[in-house]
Each structure stands twice: as structure tokens, then as C-alpha cells.
Scaffold this active site. Structure first.
Site, PDB file in Angstrom:
ATOM      1  N   HIS A 258       0.816  -1.206   0.000  1.00 52.99           N
ATOM      2  CA  HIS A 258       0.000   0.000   0.000  1.00 52.99           C
ATOM      3  C   HIS A 258       0.855   1.264   0.000  1.00 52.99           C
ATOM      4  O   HIS A 258       2.087   1.192   0.018  1.00 52.99           O
ATOM      5  CB  HIS A 258      -0.969  -0.012   1.185  1.00 52.99           C
ATOM      6  CG  HIS A 258      -0.296  -0.160   2.514  1.00 52.99           C
ATOM      7  ND1 HIS A 258      -0.036  -1.387   3.079  1.00 52.99           N
ATOM      8  CD2 HIS A 258       0.185   0.759   3.376  1.00 52.99           C
ATOM      9  CE1 HIS A 258       0.563  -1.217   4.243  1.00 52.99           C
ATOM     10  NE2 HIS A 258       0.711   0.077   4.444  1.00 52.99           N
TER      11      HIS A 258
ATOM     12  N   TYR B 296      -3.257   3.732   2.294  1.00 50.01           N
ATOM     13  CA  TYR B 296      -4.302   3.479   1.289  1.00 50.01           C
ATOM     14  C   TYR B 296      -3.791   2.500   0.240  1.00 50.01           C
ATOM     15  O   TYR B 296      -2.633   2.567  -0.165  1.00 50.01           O
ATOM     16  CB  TYR B 296      -4.754   4.792   0.623  1.00 50.01           C
ATOM     17  CG  TYR B 296      -5.431   5.687   1.633  1.00 50.01           C
ATOM     18  CD1 TYR B 296      -6.769   5.511   1.960  1.00 50.01           C
ATOM     19  CD2 TYR B 296      -4.702   6.641   2.342  1.00 50.01           C
ATOM     20  CE1 TYR B 296      -7.380   6.276   2.950  1.00 50.01           C
ATOM     21  CE2 TYR B 296      -5.297   7.411   3.331  1.00 50.01           C
ATOM     22  CZ  TYR B 296      -6.638   7.215   3.632  1.00 50.01           C
ATOM     23  OH  TYR B 296      -7.231   7.945   4.619  1.00 50.01           O
ATOM     24  N   THR B 297      -4.683   1.590  -0.182  1.00 54.74           N
ATOM     25  CA  THR B 297      -4.327   0.602  -1.207  1.00 54.74           C
ATOM     26  C   THR B 297      -5.036   0.966  -2.503  1.00 54.74           C
ATOM     27  O   THR B 297      -6.273   0.986  -2.526  1.00 54.74           O
ATOM     28  CB  THR B 297      -4.788  -0.813  -0.787  1.00 54.74           C
ATOM     29  OG1 THR B 297      -4.365  -1.043   0.549  1.00 54.74           O
ATOM     30  CG2 THR B 297      -4.213  -1.874  -1.702  1.00 54.74           C
TER      31      THR B 297
ATOM     32  N   CYS C  24      -8.667  -7.491   6.987  1.00 49.59           N
ATOM     33  CA  CYS C  24      -8.535  -6.033   6.947  1.00 49.59           C
ATOM     34  C   CYS C  24      -9.873  -5.403   7.309  1.00 49.59           C
ATOM     35  O   CYS C  24     -10.846  -5.486   6.563  1.00 49.59           O
ATOM     36  CB  CYS C  24      -8.067  -5.533   5.584  1.00 49.59           C
ATOM     37  SG  CYS C  24      -7.515  -3.812   5.658  1.00 49.59           S
TER      38      CYS C  24
HETATM   39  C1  FAD Z   1      -3.126  -1.313   4.739  1.00 51.37           C
HETATM   40  C2  FAD Z   1      -4.290  -0.343   4.825  1.00 51.37           C
HETATM   41  C3  FAD Z   1      -4.939   0.039   3.666  1.00 51.37           C
HETATM   42  C4  FAD Z   1      -6.020   0.924   3.719  1.00 51.37           C
HETATM   43  N1  FAD Z   1      -6.636   1.256   2.551  1.00 51.37           N
HETATM   44  C5  FAD Z   1      -7.685   2.101   2.591  1.00 51.37           C
HETATM   45  C6  FAD Z   1      -8.356   2.469   1.379  1.00 51.37           C
HETATM   46  O1  FAD Z   1      -7.979   2.053   0.282  1.00 51.37           O
HETATM   47  N2  FAD Z   1      -9.416   3.307   1.472  1.00 51.37           N
HETATM   48  C7  FAD Z   1      -9.854   3.828   2.675  1.00 51.37           C
HETATM   49  O2  FAD Z   1     -10.829   4.597   2.678  1.00 51.37           O
HETATM   50  N3  FAD Z   1      -9.228   3.498   3.825  1.00 51.37           N
HETATM   51  C8  FAD Z   1      -8.152   2.675   3.813  1.00 51.37           C
HETATM   52  N4  FAD Z   1      -7.503   2.376   4.989  1.00 51.37           N
HETATM   53  C9  FAD Z   1      -7.883   3.108   6.224  1.00 51.37           C
HETATM   54  C10 FAD Z   1      -7.156   4.467   6.247  1.00 51.37           C
HETATM   55  O3  FAD Z   1      -5.761   4.265   6.440  1.00 51.37           O
HETATM   56  C11 FAD Z   1      -7.636   5.411   7.368  1.00 51.37           C
HETATM   57  O4  FAD Z   1      -7.571   4.752   8.599  1.00 51.37           O
HETATM   58  C12 FAD Z   1      -9.060   5.918   7.132  1.00 51.37           C
HETATM   59  O5  FAD Z   1      -9.153   6.563   5.868  1.00 51.37           O
HETATM   60  C13 FAD Z   1      -9.481   6.926   8.205  1.00 51.37           C
HETATM   61  O6  FAD Z   1      -8.544   7.966   8.277  1.00 51.37           O
HETATM   62  P1  FAD Z   1      -8.962   9.411   8.805  1.00 51.37           P
HETATM   63  O7  FAD Z   1      -7.702  10.180   9.094  1.00 51.37           O
HETATM   64  O8  FAD Z   1      -9.935  10.045   7.888  1.00 51.37           O
HETATM   65  O9  FAD Z   1      -9.744   9.087  10.148  1.00 51.37           O
HETATM   66  P2  FAD Z   1      -9.189   9.276  11.655  1.00 51.37           P
HETATM   67  O10 FAD Z   1      -8.979  10.725  11.917  1.00 51.37           O
HETATM   68  O11 FAD Z   1      -8.035   8.365  11.842  1.00 51.37           O
HETATM   69  O12 FAD Z   1     -10.399   8.732  12.497  1.00 51.37           O
HETATM   70  C14 FAD Z   1     -11.572   9.484  12.774  1.00 51.37           C
HETATM   71  C15 FAD Z   1     -12.733   8.611  13.233  1.00 51.37           C
HETATM   72  O13 FAD Z   1     -13.190   7.844  12.114  1.00 51.37           O
HETATM   73  C16 FAD Z   1     -13.500   6.526  12.533  1.00 51.37           C
HETATM   74  N5  FAD Z   1     -12.712   5.565  11.749  1.00 51.37           N
HETATM   75  C17 FAD Z   1     -11.515   5.761  11.187  1.00 51.37           C
HETATM   76  N6  FAD Z   1     -11.123   4.683  10.502  1.00 51.37           N
HETATM   77  C18 FAD Z   1     -12.088   3.762  10.637  1.00 51.37           C
HETATM   78  C19 FAD Z   1     -12.262   2.443  10.144  1.00 51.37           C
HETATM   79  N7  FAD Z   1     -11.360   1.843   9.336  1.00 51.37           N
HETATM   80  N8  FAD Z   1     -13.399   1.795  10.479  1.00 51.37           N
HETATM   81  C20 FAD Z   1     -14.328   2.381  11.264  1.00 51.37           C
HETATM   82  N9  FAD Z   1     -14.220   3.627  11.748  1.00 51.37           N
HETATM   83  C21 FAD Z   1     -13.113   4.309  11.439  1.00 51.37           C
HETATM   84  C22 FAD Z   1     -13.173   6.379  13.963  1.00 51.37           C
HETATM   85  O14 FAD Z   1     -14.376   6.350  14.691  1.00 51.37           O
HETATM   86  C23 FAD Z   1     -12.368   7.606  14.309  1.00 51.37           C
HETATM   87  O15 FAD Z   1     -12.711   8.088  15.565  1.00 51.37           O
HETATM   88  C24 FAD Z   1      -6.446   1.465   4.964  1.00 51.37           C
HETATM   89  C25 FAD Z   1      -5.781   1.094   6.132  1.00 51.37           C
HETATM   90  C26 FAD Z   1      -4.721   0.193   6.073  1.00 51.37           C
HETATM   91  C27 FAD Z   1      -4.023  -0.189   7.344  1.00 51.37           C
END
Ligand code: FAD
Length: 316
Positions: free
Chosen positions: A109, A127-128, A290
Site C-alpha cells: 500500500h 491506502y491501497t 482487513c
Molecule cells: C493497509 C491499509 C490500507 C487501507 N486502505 C484504505 C483504502 O484504500 N481506502 C480507505 O478509505 N481506507 C483505507 N484504509 C484506512 C485508512 O488508512 C484510514 O484509517 C481511514 O481513511 C481513516 O482515516 P482518517 O484520518 O480520515 O480518520 P481518523 O482521523 O483516523 O479517524 C476518525 C474517526 O473515524 C473513525 N474511523 C476511522 N477509521 C475507521 C475504520 N477503518 N473503520 C471504522 N471507523 C473508522 C473512527 O471512529 C475515528 O474516531 C487502509 C488502512 C490500512 C491499514
């Protein structure tokens, strides 16, 4: 000197005379050929020395070295946005030129970095891409936007032409076709993107000359959990793949807030669902996870109860 050496060989005098005549008559061609051989030799020697010195291959323009860097963040401009659902978008980012590929290995990713408006601290998230690994000129991210999400709120407001810093490849996933012939996959919400990348690549038809280094794979069983039917990402293309590969790809949706007429899984992903859809441990089978943290934890417990060893389970 060469002519003297020839004199000393035990060639017949006729053959030797003919050969000397040939050398005399084609001196320019021989000189040109010698120069070409020397230049080619010099080029490959240089590449060899550079590989030894840096430990890296000197890559061409359509390779990881040219586009991504593991340590250094590089800016990529937003090219196009498509709204997929009430809270999900596909963001297309441009690569430096239309023939370039991202150079991301299977199951790896990207790390994105931003400094949100009015903030001094940077935010980094993984992100992937959902675009094929060999896509040229651009890459697509499927982003689920969270109301309080730092990165996703920023990405939601990003305008075409603006840039985000990206580095990679990141991740420890390795597919070993000699070791793994079957995958179980359990994904929740936006956790579908790494699964999508792996399954589309491994289900590719290799009979028409496509790259065979990754597959083909015998069987993939995916359990995909969401809250409501509207939250299911990539549903159409996954159903199309399942119909195209009925013996190699099984797809099972689970909703914890289903409508009355929902006919697939209900509630949270259970041990019974895993037993039914993915089955127990087998030689050559791995399970990929995941999803949100609590879901991943619950799935690890279920898998352990079913008999999976830790090394047979990989969390992205
Ligand atoms: C290997 C890997 C690949 C990923 N690929 C993708 C991708 O392709 N597309 C994508 O949209 N995301 C992907 N994610 C998740 C991404 O990295 C972030 O965690 C996500 O986009 C939230 O980030 P943020 O900063 O907006 O939220 P944050 O500021 O980190 O979180 C804010 C709030 O949002 C909620 N929240 C955040 N993440 C999640 C979750 N996963 N499930 C439920 N509630 C959540 C929580 O309640 C949290 O309090 C991936 C994660 C990993 C580890």
C-alpha cells in the site's frame, strides 16, 4: 600483433590467407562491430556496478524507482473524482507521465501525508490503490469519508490539480505461489481495498500471456462485512468476478443493519460463517484480514478457535 598470432596457429595456409583477406577487406565493419560490443559491455558493466553500489536496481521510467520512493514523500496531483456512494469517492491521481506505472508490488500500500488546514501536525494514513498494478498514467484510491476523519475530510475537499504527498511501497504482504494455493479473506468497510487488489490480480487469466509470477490461484473465499447494503463497496465488480470464476471465487456479504429482505449474512461475522465460507485450516491456505481494529481482534479469536495457526493469518 593479431596477424602475427594468427601466423602461429595451425590453420591451413589457404584458410589463413582467406581469413586475412577477409579481415583486410572488412576492417571498417570489424572496427564498428568492436566499438558497438565495447559500448554495450560498458553499459551493462555500469548498471552492474550501480546495482552493487546502491543495492537498488536502476529502474526504467515505468518502474517503482522512477515514480515512488520508500522514504521520500512525492507530490501527486488529483486528476479526477467520482462519487461512488453517500460517503465514498474514487480519487484518481496522475503519475508523472502517461506511460508510467506506480510500481506497487502485490498487496502493498501507499502512505499519504497531509497537514490539515489550521493544523501544524502532519497526518499520515495508509491506502491501497484499486487500479490494476500495471495501470499506466494514473492510480485510483477508493476513499471512505469519515465525518471526523482527519485525512478523509482533507481528501474529500481536495480539488482537481491539487496535490497530496505519497510514498511507498509499504507493507509486509508477500504472495508465494509455491506456498499458497487458497485464500480466505475477511474484510470490513474500506478494508476491502487490499483484498480487491490481491483477488483481481490472482484471478487474472494467465492463459493469454499475462504475468504468471503471481498466480493463478486455486480458490479465494471472501467474507465482506458492512453496516447496510449501501455501504458495500465494489459490489458490482466483485459480483461480476464471482460469476466469471464460479469455482475459484466465492463471495459472502454480511450486514449488521440489514433490511428485512436481505438474504445473505446478518449480524457480525461469526465463527460459523467462517467455517461455512472459508472452512478450516489446510496446507496451502492463508486467511487475510482487513477491517476496523475490534473486528480484526474478533476474527483472530474465531480463526484460532477453528484451528488456524498464527502464521496462517495475515492482517493488512
Ligand atoms: C493497509 C491499509 C490500507 C487501507 N486502505 C484504505 C483504502 O484504500 N481506502 C480507505 O478509505 N481506507 C483505507 N484504509 C484506512 C485508512 O488508512 C484510514 O484509517 C481511514 O481513511 C481513516 O482515516 P482518517 O484520518 O480520515 O480518520 P481518523 O482521523 O483516523 O479517524 C476518525 C474517526 O473515524 C473513525 N474511523 C476511522 N477509521 C475507521 C475504520 N477503518 N473503520 C471504522 N471507523 C473508522 C473512527 O471512529 C475515528 O474516531 C487502509 C488502512 C490500512 C491499514
Amino acid at each position: 600483433e593479431n596477424f602475427d598470432r594468427l601466423e602461429k596457429t595451425n590453420m591451413s595456409s589457404d584458410a589463413r590467407d582467406q581469413f586475412l583477406e577477409f579481415l583486410n577487406g572488412n576492417a571498417y565493419i570489424i572496427a564498428a562491430l568492436t566499438a558497438v560490443v565495447a559500448m554495450v559491455g560498458h553499459f551493462f558493466l555500469n548498471r552492474f556496478m550501480m546495482t552493487r553500489a546502491t543495492g537498488k536496481k536502476e529502474d526504467g521510467p515505468a518502474s517503482a524507482g522512477a515514480v515512488l520512493d520508500v522514504d521520500e514523500f512525492r507530490p501527486f496531483a488529483l486528476q479526477f473524482v467520482e462519487k461512488v456512494s453517500h460517503n465514498t469517492k474514487i480519487l484518481r491521481f496522475a503519475l508523472p507521465d502517461s506511460s508510467a506505472t506506480l510500481g506497487l508490488p502485490l498487496g502493498q500500500h501507499l502512505s499519504l501525508r497531509i497537514v490539515p488546514d489550521g493544523d501544524t501536525d502532519e497526518v499520515r494514513r495508509s491506502y491501497t490503490p484499486i487500479s490494476p498494478l500495471d495501470a499506466r498514467g494514473s492510480f485510483d484510491l477508493l476513499i471512505k469519508v469519515y465525518p471526523e476523519g482527519k485525512m478523509t475530510q482533507f481528501l474529500d475537499k481536495l480539488r482537481v490539480g491539487e496535490t497530496v504527498d505519497v510514498r511507498g511501497p509499504k507493507g509486509n504482504f508477500r504472495h508465494d505461489p509455491a506456498r499458497t494455493r487458497k485464500y480466505g479473506m475477511i474484510a470490513g468497510g474500506s478494508g476491502i481495498t487490499p483484498m480487491w487488489q490481491v483477488l483481481t490480480e490472482l484471478l487474472k487469466d494467465t492463459s493469454d500471456g499475462n504475468d504468471t509470477s503471481t498466480g493463478p490461484i486455486d480458490e479465494i473465499s471472501l467474507i465482506y462485512a458492512n453496516e447496510t447494503e449501501d455501504d458495500i463497496l465494489l459490489r458490482k465488480p466483485m459480483e461480476t468476478l464471482a460469476a466469471a470464476h464460479p469455482t475459484r471465487f466465492r463471495l459472502y456479504f454480511v450486514l449488521n443493519k440489514p433490511s428485512e429482505n436481505w438474504s445473505s449474512g446478518r449480524g457480525f461475522v461469526s465463527e460459523t460463517m467462517i467455517r461455512n465460507e472459508i472452512g478450516g485450516p489446510e496446507r496451502g491456505k492463508r486467511v487475510l484480514l482487513c477491517g476496523p481494529l475490534p473486528m480484526n481482534k474478533a476474527m483472530k479469536t474465531h480463526l484460532s478457535n477453528i484451528g488456524y495457526a498464527e502464521e496462517d493469518v495475515f492482517k493488512f
